[in-house]
Design a protein around this motif. Structure first.
Motif, PDB file in Angstrom:
ATOM      1  N   ALA A  61     -42.734  -1.260  27.152  1.00 37.58           N
ATOM      2  CA  ALA A  61     -44.069  -0.309  26.759  1.00 37.58           C
ATOM      3  C   ALA A  61     -45.213  -0.630  27.172  1.00 37.58           C
ATOM      4  N   GLU A  62     -45.592  -1.890  27.932  1.00 32.43           N
ATOM      5  CA  GLU A  62     -46.743  -2.395  28.231  1.00 32.43           C
ATOM      6  C   GLU A  62     -46.622  -2.437  29.839  1.00 32.43           C
ATOM      7  N   GLY A  63     -45.168  -1.908  30.583  1.00 31.58           N
ATOM      8  CA  GLY A  63     -45.221  -1.673  31.906  1.00 31.58           C
ATOM      9  C   GLY A  63     -44.397  -2.673  32.593  1.00 31.58           C
ATOM     10  N   ALA A  64     -43.798  -3.724  31.939  1.00 30.04           N
ATOM     11  CA  ALA A  64     -42.930  -4.749  32.419  1.00 30.04           C
ATOM     12  C   ALA A  64     -41.753  -4.019  32.787  1.00 30.04           C
ATOM     13  N   HIS A  65     -40.939  -4.615  33.847  1.00 29.66           N
ATOM     14  CA  HIS A  65     -39.698  -4.171  34.275  1.00 29.66           C
ATOM     15  C   HIS A  65     -38.800  -5.516  33.422  1.00 29.66           C
ATOM     16  N   VAL A  66     -37.931  -4.893  32.794  1.00 26.94           N
ATOM     17  CA  VAL A  66     -37.313  -5.884  31.643  1.00 26.94           C
ATOM     18  C   VAL A  66     -36.026  -6.237  31.997  1.00 26.94           C
ATOM     19  N   ALA A  67     -35.594  -7.337  32.040  1.00 27.30           N
ATOM     20  CA  ALA A  67     -33.993  -7.778  32.243  1.00 27.30           C
ATOM     21  C   ALA A  67     -33.577  -8.151  30.757  1.00 27.30           C
TER      22      ALA A  67
END
Length: 252
Positions: A29-35
């Protein structure tokens, strides 16, 4: 969508449920690309789908962390691949909590708990932190626990693993901080994922919060530590426990 982690990539272990899941959602939600990582592909795919439906970026990476260097290295390599070449943030969240007292702990249980809770994040950090240091930047957020510093008559084994993680937080901050890698920890208090639990609420009676916390509260703290807002924060264990460890508890 927020922007506090915009352009960042993050690997969050044990992120298919509870605190890990909340952290994955908050990071995305804060813009990170999450694994998103965990043992259960179905639950992992559900977290990924929820993130993508909200306009975020996420991919699932299966991992059954057992403490072996090979398993941690494999997770690091696959996360680097799906995240496009590097990891900006590592959240060492995965852990197991088998109910036990000291006399009931077997040698097999001891090895399993230390394997998942200490050896796995140790070797995962060993695989990822040097790569961060080569790039001159990176963040590692470890998960501690309130019972690492406030003794309770059960779960000595689990609490000792979290004490180890809090010690490693300070050691890694000294080791990797000078090369641009910030290492900190969040120490959650009594957290309930869903409905209220009588035991959880009893443990928080008399604290400033007066009630157990939610996974989102821990996730927000992890977002802060991962963000540039915490650029001057190194080797810190941030208590997010409703005042359970820092304030005298008076039973009502």
């Amino acid at each position: 969508m927020g922007t506090r982690l915009a352009g960042k990539t993050a690997l969050i272990t044990g992120s298919t449920s509870n605190i890990g899941r909340a952290t994955a959602l908050a990071f995305a939600a804060e813009g990170a690309h999450v694994a998103v990582s965990g043992r259960d592909k179905q639950r992992g795919d559900e977290v990924v789908a929820q993130i993508r439906a909200a306009g975020g970026r996420a991919d699932f990476v299966a991992a059954s962390l057992d403490g072996s260097p090979a398993t941690s290295q494999a997770l690091a390599d696959e996360a680097v691949r799906v995240l496009g070449g590097h990891i900006d943030v590592l959240v060492n969240n995965a852990g197991i909590y088998p109910p036990s007292t000291t006399p009931t702990v077997t040698s097999e249980m001891f090895d399993e708990v230390y394997g998942v809770n200490v050896k796995a994040p140790f070797f995962l950090t060993a695989a990822i932190a040097p790569r961060m240091a080569e790039r001159g930047s990176g963040v590692i957020v470890n998960l501690g626990s309130w019972i690492a510093r406030l003794g309770v008559p059960v779960s000595a084994l689990y609490s000792s693993t979290k004490g180890a993680m809090e010690t490693l937080t300070r050691a890694w901050a000294a080791e990797f901080g000078p090369r641009g890698v910030r290492v900190n920890a969040v120490s959650p208090g009594v957290v309930r994922p869903e409905s209220a639990d009588d035991m959880a609420e009893a443990m928080m009676r008399g604290t400033p919060a007066g009630a157990s916390g939610r996974p989102e509260s821990i996730a927000y703290a992890a977002v802060y530590l991962a963000s540039d807002e915490a650029a001057f924060v190194h080797g810190t264990v941030l208590d997010v426990d409703g005042g359970r460890t820092g304030v005298a508890v008076v039973a009502a």
